[in-house]
Design an enzyme around this catalytic site. Structure first.
Site, PDB file in Angstrom:
ATOM      1  N   ASP A  56      -2.455   1.751  -4.415  1.00 45.54           N
ATOM      2  CA  ASP A  56      -3.710   1.989  -3.705  1.00 45.54           C
ATOM      3  C   ASP A  56      -4.757   1.001  -4.193  1.00 45.54           C
ATOM      4  OD1 ASP A  56      -2.556   4.129  -2.343  1.00 45.54           O
ATOM      5  OD2 ASP A  56      -3.000   5.490  -4.000  1.00 45.54           O
TER       6      ASP A  56
ATOM      7  N   HIS B 100       0.819  -1.216   0.000  1.00 45.73           N
ATOM      8  CA  HIS B 100       0.000   0.000   0.000  1.00 45.73           C
ATOM      9  C   HIS B 100       0.856   1.271   0.000  1.00 45.73           C
ATOM     10  CE1 HIS B 100      -3.575   2.222   0.099  1.00 45.73           C
ATOM     11  NE2 HIS B 100      -4.254   1.564   1.016  1.00 45.73           N
TER      12      HIS B 100
END
Ligand code: CO6
Length: 433
Positions: free
Chosen positions: A409, A405
């Protein structure tokens, strides 16, 4: 009192100073070789520095946040455990200074080269690394070939252990053959104590198991994992595979399972989403040109190894099938060459083999994503037809993607994952073998 000076290491060719951002020890602490001493930051690297010796910290010369030149003495370690009486005004202070003055030579060479190879090598090998090398018959040339993950390419314990693992897993086991280590590990946090009862069995982890454990802990510490899941209707590809399985084997001499088809879909999606085919290097994202897909292979001894199908995006289904079968076979029989487990840019783990449906795999560092493929099962599904909705029996599977992450995303990870599913769903049922 025999003492050893810990000096500010040279953290890179052009770096002349560093800031001590954290001390992990204080005066009076007993330390062991490879215990972390301090954290140092420069404009290029941040690093934790381990102790090259056992002893007791008798003096710390610089506080946290101090900017210190390379080679300056940061701390003094008593090697025989005696704690020096530190009274600067004492009459014997000159004598003490004289004693510790002997040490900088040692300390300086500690970060250049302290061993027998001093004349030949600019690399530092800690006593621990040298001991392991000696015990495991690692030649000097081999040692020199190991890529160090420490400051300035310094070879750390985990690097030599990774090297030994890849050497052991290679049937060739050529001592002179260089092999880069697996991705770097980090220090494990102290785990809570475990009580062992009279009826409990204690099993020593083998080296590979320890390496896997370190690698998993490191990966979770390095990158924040998130996992997305999609479902794919793979009816057409299953029908095609089942129909062509025997003919494929007859024609090419290799059995085709679903894995090459998964790999083909993944490679195509990676070519379309290059950000997923990348690595994080500090504040930079390194987008890899080659699409090298690692395949997690369960070994008969219970361990796991990840050989790599290089340039998967350039191979057709026959090529992918042959390479997968070759690598899986070599992995199961400890015949992988160390080079065959290096350079992966993405990994697939097929836990569908175990009947599992969904999972949250751990990223194989320094990659940024890993796909888990669940079991393909027949399921009742609603299909839209021109004459209305119908319920049909379809082959379906779940695809789980864990991704880093820091740079991927949900929108990107989700779109990439959906793209793999689309490729699988759009498999041409009439494809020629
Ligand atoms: N669905 C349905 N059927 C499957 C599947 C799935 N997902 N996967 C394999 N198979 C079938 C396969 O088609 C073979 O059947 P037939 O062709 O009809 O004979 C059969 O199962 C055996 O396949 P095999 O495993 O021998 O070969 P495959 O090419 O599918 O896989 C491999 C090769 C090297 C990936 C595999 O042998 C292997 O080692 N898999 C285990 C990988 C592993 O341990 N991953 C770690 C899991 S843990 O990731 C993890 C998230 C955490 C929990």
């Amino acid at each position: 009192m025999a003492s050893f000076n810990i000096v500010m290491p040279k953290l890179g060719e052009s770096i002349q100073e560093g800031t001590i951002t954290k001390w992990f020890v204080k005066e009076g602490d007993t330390i062991e070789e490879d215990d972390m001493l301090f954290e140092v930051a420069t404009d290029k690297v941040d690093s934790e520095i381990p102790s090259p010796v056992d002893g007791v910290i008798t003096k710390i010369n610089y506080e946290e946040d101090s900017l210190v030149a390379v080679g300056e003495v940061l701390a003094v370690v008593s090697l025989d455990g005696e704690v020096e009486e530190t009274e600067p005004e004492a009459t014997d202070s000159k004598e003490e200074t004289a004693k510790t003055d002997e040490a900088p030579a040692k300390a300086e060479t500690t970060d250049a080269s302290v061993d027998d190879s001093r004349k030949l090598s600019n690399r530092f090998y800690s006593p621990l690394v040298k001991t392991i090398a000696k015990e495991e018959n690692v030649s000097f040339d081999e040692l020199e070939s190991i890529e160090g993950s420490g400051v300035g390419g310094r070879v750390q314990k985990k690097d030599i252990m990774a090297y030994l693992e890849s050497r052991d897993s290679s049937a060739a086991q050529k001592e002179s053959k260089p092999a880069a280590p697996a991705a770097p590990a980090v220090e494990k946090k102290a785990a809570p104590p475990v009580s062992v009862g009279a009826n409990d069995t204690v099993v020593e982890m083998d080296r590979v198991r320890k390496l896997i454990a370190d690698h998993m802990v490191m990966s979770k510490q390095v990158s924040p994992h998130v996992t997305s899941v999609v479902e794919a209707d793979v009816t057409d590809l299953v029908i095609w595979r089942n129909k062509n399985k025997d003919a494929f084997q007859k024609k090419y001499g290799d059995k085709i399972t679903f894995m090459p088809i998964f790999t083909e879909a993944v490679a195509a999606a990676l070519a379309e989403f290059p950000m997923v085919n990348s690595s994080v290097n500090g504040d930079q994202i390194v987008m890899k040109k080659d699409v090298n897909v690692g395949i997690a292979v369960a070994k008969p001894d219970g361990n796991l190894i990840v050989p790599v199908i290089r340039n998967a995006e350039q191979r057709n289904l026959v090529g992918l099938t042959k390479e997968l079968n070759r690598l899986a076979d070599a992995a199961r029989n400890n015949k992988l060459d160390p080079s065959e487990i290096q350079g992966g840019t993405f990994t697939i783990t097929n836990f569908g083999s175990f009947g599992n449906i969904i999972g949250t795999p751990i990223i194989n560092q320094p990659q940024v994503a890993i796909l888990a493929t669940g079991i393909i099962e027949k399921k009742p599904a609603v299909l839209e037809t021109p004459s209305g909705d119908v319920i049909a029996i379809r082959y379906k599977m779940y695809l789980s993607l864990s991704y880093d992450h820091r740079i991927i995303d949900g929108a990107l990870g989700g779109a990439f994952l959906r793209r793999i599913a689309d490729h699988l769903e759009q498999f041409d049922i009439n494809r020629a073998i």
